[in-house]
Design a protein around this motif. Structure first.
Motif, PDB file in Angstrom:
ATOM      1  N   ALA A 141       0.850  -1.198  -0.001  1.00 10.91           N
ATOM      2  CA  ALA A 141      -0.018  -0.081  -0.036  1.00 10.91           C
ATOM      3  C   ALA A 141       0.834   1.315   0.015  1.00 10.91           C
ATOM      4  CB  ALA A 141      -0.885  -0.001   1.071  1.00 10.91           C
ATOM      5  N   ASP A 142       2.088   1.164   0.691  1.00  7.62           N
ATOM      6  CA  ASP A 142       2.982   2.348   0.392  1.00  7.62           C
ATOM      7  C   ASP A 142       3.380   2.878  -0.831  1.00  7.62           C
ATOM      8  OD1 ASP A 142       2.687   2.156   3.241  1.00  7.62           O
ATOM      9  OD2 ASP A 142       4.595   1.182   3.598  1.00  7.62           O
ATOM     10  N   PHE A 143       3.463   1.806  -1.514  1.00  2.00           N
ATOM     11  CA  PHE A 143       3.735   2.241  -3.113  1.00  2.00           C
ATOM     12  C   PHE A 143       2.508   2.478  -3.855  1.00  2.00           C
ATOM     13  CE2 PHE A 143       3.861   0.316  -7.386  1.00  2.00           C
ATOM     14  CZ  PHE A 143       4.877   1.488  -7.950  1.00  2.00           C
TER      15      PHE A 143
ATOM     16  N   SER B 281      -3.634  -5.296   0.609  1.00  2.00           N
ATOM     17  CA  SER B 281      -2.773  -4.281   0.466  1.00  2.00           C
ATOM     18  C   SER B 281      -2.736  -3.374  -0.643  1.00  2.00           C
ATOM     19  CB  SER B 281      -1.229  -4.665   0.902  1.00  2.00           C
ATOM     20  OG  SER B 281      -0.952  -5.683  -0.101  1.00  2.00           O
ATOM     21  N   ASP B 282      -3.505  -4.203  -1.781  1.00  2.00           N
ATOM     22  CA  ASP B 282      -3.791  -3.577  -3.123  1.00  2.00           C
ATOM     23  C   ASP B 282      -4.751  -2.566  -3.027  1.00  2.00           C
ATOM     24  OD1 ASP B 282      -1.941  -5.334  -4.334  1.00  2.00           O
ATOM     25  OD2 ASP B 282      -3.771  -6.787  -4.887  1.00  2.00           O
ATOM     26  N   LEU B 283      -5.658  -2.720  -1.908  1.00  2.00           N
ATOM     27  CA  LEU B 283      -6.582  -1.630  -1.944  1.00  2.00           C
ATOM     28  C   LEU B 283      -6.720  -0.735  -0.946  1.00  2.00           C
ATOM     29  CD1 LEU B 283      -9.421  -4.587  -2.384  1.00  2.00           C
ATOM     30  CD2 LEU B 283      -8.033  -3.452  -4.043  1.00  2.00           C
ATOM     31  N   ALA B 284      -5.733  -1.107   0.012  1.00  2.00           N
ATOM     32  CA  ALA B 284      -5.523  -0.022   1.262  1.00  2.00           C
ATOM     33  C   ALA B 284      -5.182   1.447   0.835  1.00  2.00           C
ATOM     34  CB  ALA B 284      -4.781  -0.661   2.401  1.00  2.00           C
ATOM     35  N   GLY B 285      -5.555   2.203   1.515  1.00  4.24           N
ATOM     36  CA  GLY B 285      -5.323   3.618   1.502  1.00  4.24           C
ATOM     37  C   GLY B 285      -6.076   4.719   0.766  1.00  4.24           C
ATOM     38  N   GLY B 286      -7.011   4.087   0.390  1.00  3.45           N
ATOM     39  CA  GLY B 286      -8.291   5.231  -0.377  1.00  3.45           C
ATOM     40  C   GLY B 286      -7.957   5.505  -1.889  1.00  3.45           C
ATOM     41  N   HIS B 287      -8.386   6.620  -2.216  1.00  2.00           N
ATOM     42  CA  HIS B 287      -8.058   6.998  -3.442  1.00  2.00           C
ATOM     43  C   HIS B 287      -8.883   6.019  -4.503  1.00  2.00           C
ATOM     44  CE1 HIS B 287      -5.558  10.568  -2.272  1.00  2.00           C
ATOM     45  NE2 HIS B 287      -5.054   9.523  -1.522  1.00  2.00           N
ATOM     46  N   ALA B 288     -10.148   5.849  -4.283  1.00  4.27           N
ATOM     47  CA  ALA B 288     -10.797   4.819  -5.234  1.00  4.27           C
ATOM     48  C   ALA B 288     -12.099   4.828  -4.626  1.00  4.27           C
ATOM     49  CB  ALA B 288     -10.420   3.402  -5.326  1.00  4.27           C
TER      50      ALA B 288
END
Length: 261
Positions: free
Chosen positions: A214-216, A240-247
Protein backbone atom coordinates in the motif's frame (compact mmCIF):
# COMPACT_ATOMS: atom_id res chain seq x y z
CA UNK A 1 -20.45 -60.76 41.86
CA UNK A 2 -23.88 -62.37 41.26
CA UNK A 3 -22.18 -64.64 38.72
CA UNK A 4 -19.53 -65.68 41.25
CA UNK A 5 -22.15 -66.30 43.90
CA UNK A 6 -24.19 -68.41 41.50
CA UNK A 7 -21.14 -70.48 40.53
CA UNK A 8 -20.15 -70.86 44.15
CA UNK A 9 -23.61 -71.99 45.23
CA UNK A 10 -23.91 -74.44 42.35
CA UNK A 11 -20.41 -75.75 42.94
CA UNK A 12 -20.84 -76.19 46.67
CA UNK A 13 -23.95 -78.25 46.06
CA UNK A 14 -22.10 -80.48 43.59
CA UNK A 15 -18.59 -80.73 45.00
CA UNK A 16 -18.53 -79.43 48.53
CA UNK A 17 -15.48 -77.69 49.99
CA UNK A 18 -12.82 -79.86 48.30
CA UNK A 19 -11.08 -79.20 44.97
CA UNK A 20 -14.21 -77.49 43.67
CA UNK A 21 -14.06 -75.06 46.58
CA UNK A 22 -10.50 -74.12 45.72
CA UNK A 23 -11.53 -73.51 42.10
CA UNK A 24 -14.33 -71.25 43.25
CA UNK A 25 -11.96 -69.32 45.48
CA UNK A 26 -9.64 -68.73 42.52
CA UNK A 27 -12.59 -67.59 40.37
CA UNK A 28 -13.64 -65.20 43.11
CA UNK A 29 -10.15 -63.71 43.26
CA UNK A 30 -10.03 -63.38 39.42
CA UNK A 31 -13.37 -61.60 39.12
CA UNK A 32 -12.63 -59.42 42.10
CA UNK A 33 -9.25 -58.32 40.67
CA UNK A 34 -10.74 -57.75 37.22
CA UNK A 35 -13.49 -55.61 38.66
CA UNK A 36 -10.96 -53.51 40.56
CA UNK A 37 -8.90 -52.95 37.39
CA UNK A 38 -12.01 -51.99 35.42
CA UNK A 39 -13.03 -49.47 38.09
CA UNK A 40 -9.54 -47.96 38.08
CA UNK A 41 -9.59 -47.63 34.27
CA UNK A 42 -12.98 -45.90 34.35
CA UNK A 43 -11.90 -43.54 37.12
CA UNK A 44 -8.70 -42.64 35.28
CA UNK A 45 -10.66 -42.00 32.08
CA UNK A 46 -13.00 -39.68 33.92
CA UNK A 47 -10.05 -37.81 35.35
CA UNK A 48 -8.57 -37.35 31.87
CA UNK A 49 -11.91 -36.27 30.42
CA UNK A 50 -12.47 -33.68 33.12
CA UNK A 51 -8.93 -32.28 33.04
CA UNK A 52 -8.67 -28.55 32.35
CA UNK A 53 -7.81 -27.84 28.65
CA UNK A 54 -4.32 -26.53 27.99
CA UNK A 55 -4.25 -23.11 26.32
CA UNK A 56 -1.95 -23.34 23.30
CA UNK A 57 -0.74 -20.53 21.05
CA UNK A 58 -0.15 -22.84 18.07
CA UNK A 59 -1.34 -21.27 14.78
CA UNK A 60 -3.23 -23.24 12.09
CA UNK A 61 -1.11 -25.98 10.52
CA UNK A 62 0.61 -24.79 7.33
CA UNK A 63 0.41 -28.24 5.74
CA UNK A 64 -3.35 -28.37 6.29
CA UNK A 65 -3.68 -24.89 4.78
CA UNK A 66 -1.81 -25.99 1.64
CA UNK A 67 -4.04 -29.04 1.22
CA UNK A 68 -7.11 -26.81 1.60
CA UNK A 69 -5.79 -24.27 -0.93
CA UNK A 70 -5.11 -26.97 -3.54
CA UNK A 71 -8.58 -28.46 -3.01
CA UNK A 72 -10.13 -25.00 -3.32
CA UNK A 73 -8.39 -24.41 -6.64
CA UNK A 74 -8.94 -27.85 -8.16
CA UNK A 75 -12.57 -28.16 -7.09
CA UNK A 76 -13.60 -25.25 -9.28
CA UNK A 77 -14.59 -23.12 -6.30
CA UNK A 78 -11.78 -20.65 -7.00
CA UNK A 79 -12.99 -20.14 -10.57
CA UNK A 80 -16.56 -19.64 -9.37
CA UNK A 81 -15.48 -17.08 -6.80
CA UNK A 82 -13.43 -15.24 -9.41
CA UNK A 83 -16.43 -15.17 -11.72
CA UNK A 84 -18.67 -13.83 -8.94
CA UNK A 85 -16.29 -10.98 -8.12
CA UNK A 86 -15.63 -10.17 -11.78
CA UNK A 87 -19.38 -9.93 -12.30
CA UNK A 88 -19.61 -7.40 -9.47
CA UNK A 89 -16.81 -5.32 -10.98
CA UNK A 90 -18.52 -5.44 -14.37
CA UNK A 91 -21.80 -4.27 -12.86
CA UNK A 92 -20.00 -1.39 -11.17
CA UNK A 93 -18.39 -0.30 -14.44
CA UNK A 94 -21.68 -0.47 -16.32
CA UNK A 95 -23.46 1.62 -13.70
CA UNK A 96 -20.84 4.25 -12.92
CA UNK A 97 -18.87 4.77 -16.14
CA UNK A 98 -21.64 6.73 -17.93
CA UNK A 99 -21.83 9.11 -14.98
CA UNK A 100 -18.15 10.13 -14.96
CA UNK A 101 -16.33 12.12 -17.64
CA UNK A 102 -12.90 10.57 -17.01
CA UNK A 103 -13.57 7.25 -15.33
CA UNK A 104 -10.66 4.98 -14.45
CA UNK A 105 -10.24 1.34 -13.44
CA UNK A 106 -7.14 0.35 -11.45
CA UNK A 107 -5.94 -3.24 -11.60
CA UNK A 108 -3.18 -5.17 -9.88
CA UNK A 109 -1.38 -7.67 -12.14
CA UNK A 110 -0.26 -10.88 -10.40
CA UNK A 111 -3.18 -13.13 -9.58
CA UNK A 112 -5.53 -10.31 -10.44
CA UNK A 113 -5.23 -10.37 -14.24
CA UNK A 114 -2.41 -12.93 -14.70
CA UNK A 115 -2.46 -16.36 -13.02
CA UNK A 116 0.67 -17.57 -11.22
CA UNK A 117 -0.78 -20.96 -10.30
CA UNK A 118 1.96 -22.90 -12.13
CA UNK A 119 4.81 -21.23 -10.24
CA UNK A 120 2.88 -21.40 -6.97
CA UNK A 121 2.68 -25.18 -7.34
CA UNK A 122 6.27 -25.48 -8.56
CA UNK A 123 7.48 -23.67 -5.42
CA UNK A 124 5.04 -25.51 -3.12
CA UNK A 125 3.48 -22.18 -2.11
CA UNK A 126 6.88 -20.59 -1.49
CA UNK A 127 7.64 -17.01 -2.51
CA UNK A 128 11.20 -17.27 -3.83
CA UNK A 129 11.88 -14.16 -5.91
CA UNK A 130 15.43 -14.66 -7.10
CA UNK A 131 17.04 -17.63 -8.82
CA UNK A 132 16.40 -19.42 -12.12
CA UNK A 133 13.21 -21.01 -13.39
CA UNK A 134 14.39 -23.95 -15.50
CA UNK A 135 12.49 -27.03 -14.33
CA UNK A 136 8.79 -26.29 -14.80
CA UNK A 137 6.40 -27.78 -13.94
CA UNK A 138 8.81 -28.71 -11.14
CA UNK A 139 10.62 -26.21 -8.96
CA UNK A 140 12.30 -24.31 -7.66
CA UNK A 141 11.36 -21.38 -9.84
CA UNK A 142 12.30 -17.79 -9.03
CA UNK A 143 9.32 -15.47 -9.42
CA UNK A 144 11.33 -12.78 -11.21
CA UNK A 145 12.59 -15.32 -13.75
CA UNK A 146 9.01 -16.57 -14.10
CA UNK A 147 7.80 -13.03 -14.87
CA UNK A 148 10.63 -12.42 -17.33
CA UNK A 149 9.42 -15.39 -19.39
CA UNK A 150 6.43 -13.19 -20.35
CA UNK A 151 4.20 -16.24 -20.68
CA UNK A 152 1.98 -15.99 -17.61
CA UNK A 153 -1.62 -16.84 -18.64
CA UNK A 154 -4.51 -14.42 -18.29
CA UNK A 155 -7.31 -14.84 -15.77
CA UNK A 156 -10.24 -15.05 -18.22
CA UNK A 157 -12.81 -13.48 -15.91
CA UNK A 158 -10.68 -10.37 -15.49
CA UNK A 159 -9.78 -10.19 -19.16
CA UNK A 160 -13.51 -9.89 -19.80
CA UNK A 161 -13.71 -7.06 -17.24
CA UNK A 162 -10.79 -5.30 -18.92
CA UNK A 163 -12.45 -5.52 -22.33
CA UNK A 164 -15.73 -4.26 -20.88
CA UNK A 165 -13.94 -1.25 -19.37
CA UNK A 166 -12.33 -0.44 -22.70
CA UNK A 167 -15.68 -0.69 -24.50
CA UNK A 168 -17.19 1.75 -21.99
CA UNK A 169 -14.38 4.25 -22.48
CA UNK A 170 -12.93 3.64 -19.01
CA UNK A 171 -9.17 4.27 -18.74
CA UNK A 172 -7.37 1.27 -17.29
CA UNK A 173 -4.25 1.60 -15.15
CA UNK A 174 -2.10 -1.25 -13.85
CA UNK A 175 -0.31 -0.78 -10.51
CA UNK A 176 1.96 -3.70 -9.65
CA UNK A 177 4.57 -4.71 -7.10
CA UNK A 178 6.77 -5.87 -9.97
CA UNK A 179 9.81 -3.64 -10.49
CA UNK A 180 11.19 -1.76 -13.48
CA UNK A 181 13.52 -4.56 -14.60
CA UNK A 182 10.33 -6.50 -15.43
CA UNK A 183 8.68 -3.70 -17.42
CA UNK A 184 9.46 -4.93 -20.94
CA UNK A 185 8.45 -8.52 -20.12
CA UNK A 186 5.28 -7.34 -18.37
CA UNK A 187 4.21 -5.21 -21.34
CA UNK A 188 4.91 -8.10 -23.70
CA UNK A 189 2.98 -10.55 -21.49
CA UNK A 190 -0.06 -8.29 -21.05
CA UNK A 191 -0.29 -7.59 -24.77
CA UNK A 192 0.14 -11.25 -25.71
CA UNK A 193 -2.81 -12.43 -23.61
CA UNK A 194 -5.20 -9.65 -24.60
CA UNK A 195 -4.60 -6.71 -22.26
CA UNK A 196 -3.92 -4.09 -24.92
CA UNK A 197 -4.93 -0.43 -24.89
CA UNK A 198 -4.48 0.35 -21.19
CA UNK A 199 -3.58 3.90 -20.16
CA UNK A 200 -0.72 3.38 -17.70
CA UNK A 201 1.56 0.82 -16.03
CA UNK A 202 3.11 1.69 -12.66
CA UNK A 203 5.95 -0.49 -11.35
CA UNK A 204 8.25 -0.15 -8.35
CA UNK A 205 11.74 1.26 -8.77
CA UNK A 206 14.51 -1.34 -8.87
CA UNK A 207 15.76 -2.13 -5.38
CA UNK A 208 12.92 -0.33 -3.61
CA UNK A 209 11.58 -1.69 -0.33
CA UNK A 210 8.19 -1.04 1.23
CA UNK A 211 6.77 -2.22 4.55
CA UNK A 212 3.45 -2.67 2.74
CA UNK A 213 2.47 -2.75 -0.91
CA UNK A 214 0.00 0.00 0.00
CA UNK A 215 2.94 2.35 0.61
CA UNK A 216 3.71 2.21 -3.12
CA UNK A 217 0.26 1.74 -4.61
CA UNK A 218 -1.65 4.44 -2.73
CA UNK A 219 0.50 7.33 -4.04
CA UNK A 220 0.10 5.99 -7.60
CA UNK A 221 -3.69 6.12 -7.33
CA UNK A 222 -3.41 9.63 -5.91
CA UNK A 223 -1.29 10.55 -8.92
CA UNK A 224 -3.94 9.19 -11.29
CA UNK A 225 -6.57 11.31 -9.55
CA UNK A 226 -4.39 14.40 -9.82
CA UNK A 227 -4.26 13.78 -13.56
CA UNK A 228 -8.03 14.31 -13.62
CA UNK A 229 -9.38 10.75 -13.43
CA UNK A 230 -12.01 9.38 -11.10
CA UNK A 231 -11.11 5.85 -10.03
CA UNK A 232 -14.51 4.21 -10.01
CA UNK A 233 -13.10 0.75 -9.15
CA UNK A 234 -9.82 -0.60 -7.73
CA UNK A 235 -9.34 -4.37 -8.04
CA UNK A 236 -6.68 -6.59 -6.46
CA UNK A 237 -6.12 -9.97 -4.84
CA UNK A 238 -4.43 -8.63 -1.69
CA UNK A 239 -5.88 -6.29 0.95
CA UNK A 240 -2.73 -4.18 0.53
CA UNK A 241 -3.71 -3.61 -3.13
CA UNK A 242 -6.81 -1.80 -1.94
CA UNK A 243 -5.72 -0.07 1.26
CA UNK A 244 -5.12 3.65 1.42
CA UNK A 245 -8.17 5.07 -0.31
CA UNK A 246 -8.19 7.04 -3.58
CA UNK A 247 -10.87 4.88 -5.19
CA UNK A 248 -14.64 5.08 -5.06
CA UNK A 249 -15.05 1.32 -4.66
CA UNK A 250 -12.68 -1.60 -4.07
CA UNK A 251 -12.97 -5.28 -5.03
CA UNK A 252 -10.91 -8.04 -3.41
CA UNK A 253 -10.43 -11.14 -5.56
CA UNK A 254 -9.92 -14.54 -3.90
CA UNK A 255 -6.33 -15.56 -3.17
CA UNK A 256 -5.63 -17.96 -0.29
CA UNK A 257 -2.27 -18.94 -1.84
CA UNK A 258 0.02 -16.23 -0.42
CA UNK A 259 -0.14 -12.93 1.42
CA UNK A 260 1.64 -9.68 0.58
CA UNK A 261 1.54 -7.20 3.46
Amino acid sequence: MDTVAEIETSGSRQRGAGAGGRILQNLRRFFSAGGTIAVLVVVQSLRLASAEPVALSEPPNVGDAKFAAVAYYKSGAYERDLAAMASRVGARLAERAPQVSRAALVLDIDDTVLSNWEVIMADDFGRVFEGPCRSLPNGPCGWVAWDLRARTPAIPQMLAVFKQARSLGVAVFFISGRDERQRAATIKNLRAVGFAGYRGLYLEANGSRYASAADFKTPQRERIEKDGYTIIANVGDQPSDLAGGHAEMTFLLPNPFYRIP
